[in-house]
Every structure is written in C-alpha cells, then in structure tokens.
Design a protein around this motif. Structure first.
Motif, short mmCIF file in Angstrom:
data_model
loop_
_atom_site.label_atom_id
_atom_site.label_comp_id
_atom_site.label_asym_id
_atom_site.label_seq_id
_atom_site.Cartn_x
_atom_site.Cartn_y
_atom_site.Cartn_z
N LEU A 10 0.80 -1.12 0.09
CA LEU A 10 0.23 -0.06 0.02
C LEU A 10 0.82 1.06 0.04
N ILE A 11 1.95 1.14 0.97
CA ILE A 11 2.83 2.36 1.03
C ILE A 11 3.50 2.36 -0.59
N THR A 12 3.91 1.42 -0.94
CA THR A 12 4.39 1.49 -2.40
C THR A 12 3.58 2.23 -3.48
N ALA A 13 2.44 1.75 -3.36
CA ALA A 13 1.22 2.08 -4.40
C ALA A 13 0.91 3.53 -4.20
N LEU A 14 0.84 4.09 -2.91
CA LEU A 14 0.74 5.38 -2.87
C LEU A 14 1.66 6.43 -3.25
N ARG A 15 2.85 5.81 -3.74
CA ARG A 15 3.86 6.75 -4.15
C ARG A 15 3.62 7.14 -5.54
N CYS A 16 2.69 6.42 -6.26
CA CYS A 16 2.23 6.86 -7.25
C CYS A 16 1.58 8.28 -7.57
N LEU A 17 1.23 8.86 -6.38
CA LEU A 17 0.68 10.40 -6.42
C LEU A 17 1.68 11.11 -6.56
N PRO A 18 1.63 12.16 -7.08
CA PRO A 18 2.78 13.26 -7.07
C PRO A 18 2.89 14.03 -6.02
N GLY A 19 4.27 14.06 -5.46
CA GLY A 19 4.72 15.01 -4.49
C GLY A 19 4.63 13.90 -3.17
N VAL A 20 4.55 12.72 -3.41
CA VAL A 20 4.30 11.75 -2.29
C VAL A 20 5.77 10.79 -2.14
N GLY A 21 6.45 11.08 -1.13
CA GLY A 21 7.87 10.40 -1.14
C GLY A 21 7.45 9.25 0.00
N PRO A 22 8.64 8.59 0.38
CA PRO A 22 8.46 7.27 1.05
C PRO A 22 7.77 7.63 2.49
N LYS A 23 8.26 8.69 3.06
CA LYS A 23 7.63 9.20 4.47
C LYS A 23 6.35 9.39 4.35
N SER A 24 5.83 10.33 3.50
CA SER A 24 4.29 10.44 3.28
C SER A 24 3.45 9.53 3.13
N ARG B 15 -9.00 14.16 -0.35
CA ARG B 15 -8.39 14.75 0.90
C ARG B 15 -8.67 14.24 1.88
N CYS B 16 -8.85 12.96 2.04
CA CYS B 16 -9.13 12.13 3.34
C CYS B 16 -7.76 11.85 3.49
N LEU B 17 -6.63 11.81 2.73
CA LEU B 17 -5.42 11.59 2.99
C LEU B 17 -4.82 12.67 3.95
N PRO B 18 -4.05 12.48 4.79
CA PRO B 18 -3.33 13.52 5.61
C PRO B 18 -2.54 14.39 4.99
N GLY B 19 -2.56 15.64 5.24
CA GLY B 19 -1.69 16.67 4.59
C GLY B 19 -2.02 16.94 3.11
N VAL B 20 -3.15 16.46 2.48
CA VAL B 20 -3.50 16.82 1.22
C VAL B 20 -4.79 17.98 1.31
N GLY B 21 -4.40 19.17 0.70
CA GLY B 21 -5.30 19.88 0.68
C GLY B 21 -6.03 20.22 -0.46
N PRO B 22 -6.94 21.30 -0.88
CA PRO B 22 -7.54 21.38 -2.25
C PRO B 22 -6.65 21.25 -3.45
N LYS B 23 -5.57 22.10 -3.27
CA LYS B 23 -4.79 21.96 -4.46
C LYS B 23 -4.05 20.97 -4.79
N SER B 24 -3.50 20.17 -3.72
CA SER B 24 -2.88 18.81 -3.92
C SER B 24 -3.54 17.95 -4.55
N ALA B 25 -4.87 17.86 -3.90
CA ALA B 25 -5.83 17.14 -4.31
C ALA B 25 -6.14 17.07 -5.53
N GLN B 26 -6.35 18.44 -6.03
CA GLN B 26 -6.60 18.39 -7.54
C GLN B 26 -5.52 17.88 -8.17
N ARG B 27 -4.29 18.30 -7.85
CA ARG B 27 -2.90 17.83 -8.64
C ARG B 27 -2.94 16.53 -8.76
N MET B 28 -3.23 15.76 -7.69
CA MET B 28 -3.11 14.09 -7.71
C MET B 28 -4.29 13.66 -8.54
N ALA B 29 -5.32 14.37 -8.47
CA ALA B 29 -6.35 13.66 -9.41
C ALA B 29 -6.22 13.81 -10.83
#
Lengths: 199, 199
Positions: A10-24, B15-29
């Motif tokens: 799950l941690i690895t899969a979440l890293r496909c999100l932009p701006g998400v590194g190992p800690k996040s 946005r249910c992810l911790p540390g993800v605000g409206p702008k990051s969520a849009q970027r991720m989507a």
C-alpha cells in the motif's frame, strides 16, 4: 524489518501520487488503516470509478465522464471566442479568474517531439476542423509562457494563418501586487515593451 | 464552474489523505487521470485489499494481514524484553534504529479520556495478561515524551507494580549531532540531570 507485505504494498502504491515520498506514503497508509478506513474505502471506489469512466470531452478534450462536458453544452457561452489551454487545470484557473465567457479547447499537453507528442496527440486536427467552420472569430492562445508553450502557440497560429480569425496571446507583465524590485528582468522588459497609456 | 462531478468527487475523496489540501488533491486527481491510470488502478485495488484484510496482530496489536505478525512469530527475538510503543510507525522507527532485540506491544494510541480512549482501547488487559505469565523480565515504556504519552507510561507502570518486572523508560537528552545553543531548556535540564560518567 518493515511493515507486513500488504501494508508495504500500500505504501508503494501510494507513491504513484505526485509529491508523495516514502515518509508521506507511510503516513498516509497508516492514517487510512488506523484512523480512516471509511474514507479509504470511499477513495478506493471513487478512484476506480473515475479511472473507469472519465474520458475526454468530444468537443473540447477536457476531462469529463460525459461525451460532451458541461461547459461545451452550456448555451450561455460566446461561440465566437475560443481559448486554447494546455491542461484541464489551466482551464479551471482561467474560469476561476473570471472575465472569459467563450469556449475552451484543451490540448492536454504541449508539442514535445522528443517525447513523441506531436500535433495529433494534442488534437490539433480537431481544433483545425472546428476553426474552419467559421464560427470562431478570435482564438486566444493561453498556452504557458515556456519554450514548449510558445512553440505550441506558434504552431497553432501558423496552422490557421489562412483563416480569417484573429489570434491573440495572454499579456505578459507585472503580476498584481508584485514589487518591481523582485521581478525578473525578462518579465520587466516585456512589461515595459507592452506599456499602456494611463487613462 | 469546476471539474465534472466525478472528477470533483475524486478530488474530495483524495482529501481524506493526511496533509492533502484542495490544491494537492486537484494535482493528484489530474495526474492520475491524465498520466498514470495504471498506477491509479493499482492504488485503488491495493487500498481496497489492504483495508479489507489488514487487522491487528493478536499478540502485539501491530498492523498485519496475518493473525500473528512476522516479528511475533520470529524465533530469534528475546522474549524477556518487551517494548511498549504508541503506533506501528514508532515500532518501525525503533526497529530501524537497531539495538533492540526483544518483542513489541503496540498500544495504537495513548490514554485520552476526553476522546473516550481508555485502557481497554489500548489493549492494556492483553498487555497485563502477557506480563503476568512471568516470561518478560524488563518492560521498556517507549511512549512519546508528551503529556499523554507520559500519563500512559505511568498508568502502565502502576498497573504492573505488583509484578517482579523491571520497568524502564527511554532516556531523554541531547540528540546526536545537536548543538547545545539550539536545544530547548527542558531537554537540556533533563540531559544535565541524567548525566553519565565519561568512560
């Protein structure tokens, strides 16, 4: 030692999100598993559904789950104005700024031959066809002020040179609230060159 | 105007992810929809699977998809040492630091009566039962050095006072590589009080 295999996956899969590194990614995975399973399930479902159903608007190429997007279907927009942007996010930024009441065309990128992105990938044949119908009077090229964005704008301008359409580009200059001292030279010289009479 | 309903729902769900605000969520989507649908599908599947299958280890309460986690099953750990931590992330941090070869017990939180988190939510009855078996010789209370963490440590220490078990707490002091000038007074006075003879 690390987490159990599935938590690690799950941690690895979440890293496909932009701006998400190992800690996040670790923080996100543990947050969902420990404190917000409901939100996680909803995310998993919506994500699957969106990836399944969201495609491009047949008219403007923006992201939408319908064949034609809401903005293209709207009857209150000016058909004689067409604004070309690079991405759906740019389109939203233009809309949120207000002041534009025409239609959009979303390139979903910019020309980049090195990555194999040519005119066809950007839907330029579709754009050319739409412009040749004689409805659009002004084409606003709102691609980014980068080398690739400029090149794309020039390519489109050349492509429709033979049509009686006014082609414009967004103005460059000093951002509202900016201080001259901190503005880069390029922007400042463009602002000077584009100076306007004070009314 | 905004994105199409489904894209908007995806942005909200992210946005249910911790540390993800409206702008990051849009970027991720937009990133997932425009450039990484494969990664998005994988994320959706693994997320669903992990939320479905990952539960708590019956022995140490850490997150695992198996009844008993790998660390509790390992035969190379010292059964006489038990380290109590607040979260699975704390457990991983301890493991990665190295130097500890005992077992763990994960509270999954700290005492917080105002949020309705009492001894039962932290699995303290399970901990008490395990300690009463007479195998554990030393209990290391590695809860956080916060008010709640300290309170939780004191509660556990009181709970097993009648048992012949040595109870310890992680040392406080100057972090390795820290500079005295920039260390807060509380930490510095704890470091002074806990000074050790130089060998």
């Amino acid at each position: 030692m690390a987490f159990s295999p599935l938590v690690d996956q799950l941690i690895t899969a979440l890293r496909c999100l932009p701006g998400v590194g190992p800690k996040s990614a670790q923080r996100m995975a543990l947050h969902l598993l420990e404190r917000n399973r409901e939100g996680g399930f909803r995310l998993s479902q919506i994500l699957d559904q969106a990836l399944e159903q969201v495609g491009q608007c047949q008219s403007c190429r923006t992201l939408t789950e319908e064949p034609i997007c809401g903005l293209c279907r709207s009857e209150r927009r000016d058909n004689s104005l067409l604004c070309v942007v690079e991405t759906p996010a740019d389109q939203i930024a233009m809309e949120q700024a207000g002041g534009f009441n025409g239609r959009y065309f979303v390139l979903t990128g910019h020309l980049s031959p090195i990555d194999g992105i040519g005119p066809d990938s950007l839907g330029l044949p579709l754009l050319a066809e739409r412009l040749s119908q004689g409805v659009v009077q002004e084409l606003i090229l709102a691609t980014n002020p980068t080398v690739e964005g400029e090149a794309t704008a020039h390519y489109i301008a050349d492509m429709i040179e033979h049509l009686p359409i006014k082609v414009t580009r967004l103005a460059h200059g000093i951002p509202i609230g900016g201080e001259l001292e901190y503005i880069d030279g390029g922007t400042l010289s463009r602002a000077l060159a584009g100076r306007l009479p004070m009314v």
